[in-house]
Scaffold this motif. Structure first.
Motif, mmCIF file in Angstrom:
data_model
loop_
_atom_site.group_PDB
_atom_site.id
_atom_site.type_symbol
_atom_site.label_atom_id
_atom_site.label_comp_id
_atom_site.label_asym_id
_atom_site.label_seq_id
_atom_site.Cartn_x
_atom_site.Cartn_y
_atom_site.Cartn_z
ATOM 1 N N LEU A 80 0.839 -1.203 0.000
ATOM 2 C CA LEU A 80 0.000 0.000 0.000
ATOM 3 C C LEU A 80 0.873 1.252 0.000
ATOM 4 C CD1 LEU A 80 -2.782 1.376 0.232
ATOM 5 C CD2 LEU A 80 -2.547 1.205 2.718
ATOM 6 N N CYS A 81 0.607 2.154 -0.947
ATOM 7 C CA CYS A 81 1.424 3.371 -1.070
ATOM 8 C C CYS A 81 0.644 4.653 -0.794
ATOM 9 C CB CYS A 81 2.024 3.465 -2.474
ATOM 10 S SG CYS A 81 3.231 2.195 -2.860
ATOM 11 N N THR A 82 -0.594 4.703 -1.260
ATOM 12 C CA THR A 82 -1.360 5.951 -1.207
ATOM 13 C C THR A 82 -2.799 5.685 -0.784
ATOM 14 O OG1 THR A 82 -0.014 6.847 -3.018
ATOM 15 C CG2 THR A 82 -2.070 7.988 -2.527
ATOM 16 N N VAL A 83 -3.336 6.586 0.042
ATOM 17 C CA VAL A 83 -4.734 6.508 0.463
ATOM 18 C C VAL A 83 -5.420 7.831 0.139
ATOM 19 C CG1 VAL A 83 -6.330 6.200 2.382
ATOM 20 C CG2 VAL A 83 -4.198 4.892 2.327
ATOM 21 N N LEU A 84 -6.545 7.745 -0.557
ATOM 22 C CA LEU A 84 -7.373 8.922 -0.832
ATOM 23 C C LEU A 84 -8.376 9.043 0.305
ATOM 24 C CD1 LEU A 84 -6.250 7.942 -3.633
ATOM 25 C CD2 LEU A 84 -8.299 8.901 -4.663
ATOM 26 N N VAL A 85 -8.357 10.186 0.988
ATOM 27 C CA VAL A 85 -9.215 10.379 2.154
ATOM 28 C C VAL A 85 -10.076 11.631 1.962
ATOM 29 C CG1 VAL A 85 -9.332 10.654 4.655
ATOM 30 C CG2 VAL A 85 -7.451 9.360 3.639
ATOM 31 N N GLY A 86 -11.375 11.463 2.126
ATOM 32 C CA GLY A 86 -12.275 12.611 2.076
ATOM 33 C C GLY A 86 -12.354 13.271 3.442
ATOM 34 N N LEU A 87 -11.438 14.184 3.704
ATOM 35 C CA LEU A 87 -11.457 14.906 4.991
ATOM 36 C C LEU A 87 -12.649 15.851 5.042
ATOM 37 C CD1 LEU A 87 -7.658 15.846 5.231
ATOM 38 C CD2 LEU A 87 -8.813 13.893 6.287
ATOM 39 N N GLU A 88 -12.920 16.496 3.934
ATOM 40 C CA GLU A 88 -14.045 17.413 3.704
ATOM 41 C C GLU A 88 -13.919 18.751 4.410
ATOM 42 O OE1 GLU A 88 -14.712 15.887 1.422
ATOM 43 O OE2 GLU A 88 -15.367 13.858 1.766
ATOM 44 N N SER A 89 -13.358 18.793 5.622
ATOM 45 C CA SER A 89 -13.187 20.093 6.280
ATOM 46 C C SER A 89 -12.393 19.942 7.572
ATOM 47 C CB SER A 89 -14.545 20.724 6.590
ATOM 48 O OG SER A 89 -14.391 22.014 7.145
ATOM 49 N N PHE A 90 -11.843 21.067 8.037
ATOM 50 C CA PHE A 90 -11.237 21.145 9.371
ATOM 51 C C PHE A 90 -12.120 21.992 10.278
ATOM 52 C CE2 PHE A 90 -7.581 20.030 6.745
ATOM 53 C CZ PHE A 90 -7.010 19.024 7.505
ATOM 54 N N SER A 91 -13.400 22.027 9.945
ATOM 55 C CA SER A 91 -14.384 22.758 10.749
ATOM 56 C C SER A 91 -15.510 21.802 11.126
ATOM 57 C CB SER A 91 -14.952 23.943 9.959
ATOM 58 O OG SER A 91 -16.185 24.367 10.492
ATOM 59 N N GLU A 92 -15.805 21.696 12.412
ATOM 60 C CA GLU A 92 -16.881 20.807 12.858
ATOM 61 C C GLU A 92 -18.222 21.235 12.271
ATOM 62 O OE1 GLU A 92 -16.604 18.081 14.287
ATOM 63 O OE2 GLU A 92 -14.687 18.079 15.327
ATOM 64 N N LYS A 93 -18.416 22.531 12.150
ATOM 65 C CA LYS A 93 -19.675 23.058 11.617
ATOM 66 C C LYS A 93 -19.887 22.582 10.176
ATOM 67 C CE LYS A 93 -22.197 27.399 10.954
ATOM 68 N NZ LYS A 93 -22.135 28.881 11.084
ATOM 69 N N ASP A 94 -18.822 22.623 9.377
ATOM 70 C CA ASP A 94 -18.917 22.166 7.993
ATOM 71 C C ASP A 94 -19.199 20.667 7.926
ATOM 72 O OD1 ASP A 94 -18.379 24.699 7.034
ATOM 73 O OD2 ASP A 94 -16.232 24.339 6.781
ATOM 74 N N LEU A 95 -18.530 19.899 8.771
ATOM 75 C CA LEU A 95 -18.700 18.443 8.761
ATOM 76 C C LEU A 95 -20.130 18.046 9.132
ATOM 77 C CD1 LEU A 95 -15.332 17.316 10.407
ATOM 78 C CD2 LEU A 95 -15.946 17.256 7.985
ATOM 79 N N VAL A 96 -20.702 18.764 10.090
ATOM 80 C CA VAL A 96 -22.098 18.506 10.474
ATOM 81 C C VAL A 96 -23.030 18.857 9.314
ATOM 82 C CG1 VAL A 96 -23.978 19.244 11.992
ATOM 83 C CG2 VAL A 96 -21.713 18.795 12.943
ATOM 84 N N TYR A 97 -22.716 19.932 8.618
ATOM 85 C CA TYR A 97 -23.549 20.396 7.505
ATOM 86 C C TYR A 97 -23.689 19.342 6.410
ATOM 87 C CZ TYR A 97 -25.126 23.321 3.601
ATOM 88 O OH TYR A 97 -25.818 23.841 2.531
ATOM 89 N N VAL A 98 -22.609 18.582 6.161
ATOM 90 C CA VAL A 98 -22.661 17.569 5.092
ATOM 91 C C VAL A 98 -22.888 16.157 5.644
ATOM 92 C CG1 VAL A 98 -21.276 18.907 3.489
ATOM 93 C CG2 VAL A 98 -20.130 17.325 5.061
#
Length: 481
Positions: free
Chosen positions: A287-305
């Motif tokens: 395994l060399c690479t992992v694609l990760v959907g972080l989506e945000s560094f804001s809790e408010k944004d993460l809750v929104y989606v």
């Protein structure tokens, strides 16, 4: 019976990381394998270009033409379906893929004869047989077909994929072009699917609306398929790789068979944390690479989606990947309500977490998703040519030109060659500015600076006044075009 399977070209206005990631048309290769015995060709416009496509569309050679479509290809599919029908009114036009599955109303034009919902492998031979025999399509579950100028829906299928019964994809049809498929810095990449589905329900994602749970192939089948693949790099295109329940068995077999390849996977942050031991072992096996959907560094944004992971879990995930020297391609959403302060906060987090592979995605309400239903009145264009996650189609708080400028600045700072060298990470792109990928990245960023002009282009879908016109439930059969 002559059958042409087509991967539609990107529209001119689409940005979508063109030239930075180009993977084989795996869905079409699976269909080709299932149709063994017929005269099959795959036309990948990413390789052949549109001139070859126009030539084939004007030919009367083909009995059936099938298109695979995502949202950004919808208008292209319309264009070439009309072109093909004008040349040969008897040709059968099919369309399938994630977007036809969740918003079939956008494909309800006279030139498209059949819309396939969900996976098409179990349906394609039945469709071809019915057409060959001059039979009705009513006995093929999970499709909509045109009859007497009306679109009729057949019985809904189970939504389950008989994965373990599928033949391996037919990679021979595009065999001489296989070295042209790549993913960022990884050249000559083969694509393999281990599973379909994701346990989470992010509101911007269509996966959980079109797929029932997580459906997994047999690990032994994966090993057998890997043995047939010549490429060194393997991209597992699963929606969420670590959601598979039999990964440990797969890793046992991978080690037992001594298969030496380099792997790229896509996975959610919280599963990287809970399955760290499996991740570590996979790293030891290639395994060399992992694609990760972080989506945000804001809790408010993460809750929104409706994101399952928290900011702290995102940080912990990145820490684990650094710990095992696994490259992370971080995907982060930029939100319409963002101000310059939010972009500055993102950059501070990119620096803090030493992110070197970055893909910014404008929050995009794809027709058929929960987000589309929630934001329908806030969408400023339904021109699908720019539904590529690089264009913002929702009304923004910032002036749109300033918004795109901030997006471009993040890319410029992230991919600064001096920064990449200083961090001593594996580089996503060669540093030579005259190398194709270096030029493509420059062209991509320049396109972002110009993206504000594209939202002004009108589209036939702008006339749709209700969500139902897009999703086309059984009580709504209005044609378009």
């Amino acid at each position: 019976m002559n059958i042409l399977l087509v991967r539609a070209p990107f529209p001119e206005m689409c940005l979508g990381f063109k030239g930075l990631t180009e993977l084989e048309p795996l869905q079409l290769e699976y269909l080709a394998a299932e149709l063994e015995g017929y005269n099959i060709e795959i036309l990948d416009t990413w390789i052949y270009g549109e001139k070859k496509l126009l030539k084939e569309m004007s030919s009367k050679k083909w009995d059936i033409i099938g298109f695979n479509s995502s949202a950004v290809h919808i208008l292209q599919v319309h264009k070439y379906a009309k072109y093909a029908k004008a040349a040969n009114s008897k040709v059968l036009i099919l369309v399938g893929g994630e977007q036809p599955t969740i918003s079939p109303g956008m494909y309800n034009i006279p030139e498209i004869d059949i819309i396939i919902f969900g996976e098409g492998v179990s349906k394609i031979r039945k469709i071809v047989s019915a057409f060959k025999n001059g039979s009705d399509f009513e006995n093929v579950p999970g499709i909509a077909y045109r009859k007497n100028d009306k679109l009729l829906f057949t019985e809904k299928d189970s939504g389950l994929s008989c994965f373990n019964d599928y033949k391996f994809p037919n990679r021979e049809l595009l065999g001489k072009y296989r070295n042209k498929y790549f993913l960022y810095g990884a050249r000559s990449v083969a694509t393999v699917v281990y599973s379909l589905g994701c346990p989470h329900k992010c509101n911007f994602c269509c996966v959980w609306r079109k797929q029932i749970g997580v459906q997994t192939r047999s690990p032994q089948l994966i090993i057998e398929e890997l043995k047939t693949i010549k490429e060194e790099w393997i991209f597992f295109c699963d929606d969420n790789f670590l959601a598979n329940t039999n990964i440990e068995d797969f890793l046992d077999l991978l080690e037992e068979n001594n298969i030496k390849k380099k792997y790229i996977i896509e996975c959610s942050a919280e599963l990287i944390i809970t399955k760290e031991k499996l991740l570590k072992r996979f790293r030891e096996l290639g395994l060399c690479t992992v694609l990760v959907g972080l989506e945000s560094f804001s809790e408010k944004d993460l809750v929104y989606v409706n994101k399952a992971a928290s900011v702290e879990q995102n940080r912990q995930c990145l820490s684990i990947l650094r710990k095992y020297n696994i490259d992370c391609l971080a995907s982060v959403i930029v939100y319409p309500q963002w101000t310059k302060k939010d972009f500055d906060n993102l950059w501070q987090n990119i620096k803090r977490e030493k992110i070197t592979f970055l893909h910014l995605q404008c929050l995009t309400p794809y027709p058929g998703t929960e987000l589309f239903d929630e934001t329908f009145d806030e969408i400023n264009t339904f021109n699908m040519d720019i539904y590529d996650m690089e264009h913002m189609v929702l009304n923004t708080k910032m002036p749109i030109k300033s918004f795109y400028k901030e997006v471009a600045k993040i890319y410029i700072k992230t991919y600064n060659p001096i920064r990449l060298i200083t961090l001593k990470r594996n580089l996503p792109f060669p540093l030579n500015p005259f190398h194709r990928s270096g030029y493509t990245m420059f062209k991509f960023i320049y396109g972002i600076f110009q993206a504000h002009k594209h939202s002004e282009v009108k589209c036939l879908f702008d006339e749709f006044k209700s969500i139902e016109r897009f999703t086309l439930n059984k009580s709504n059969n209005q044609k378009i075009g």
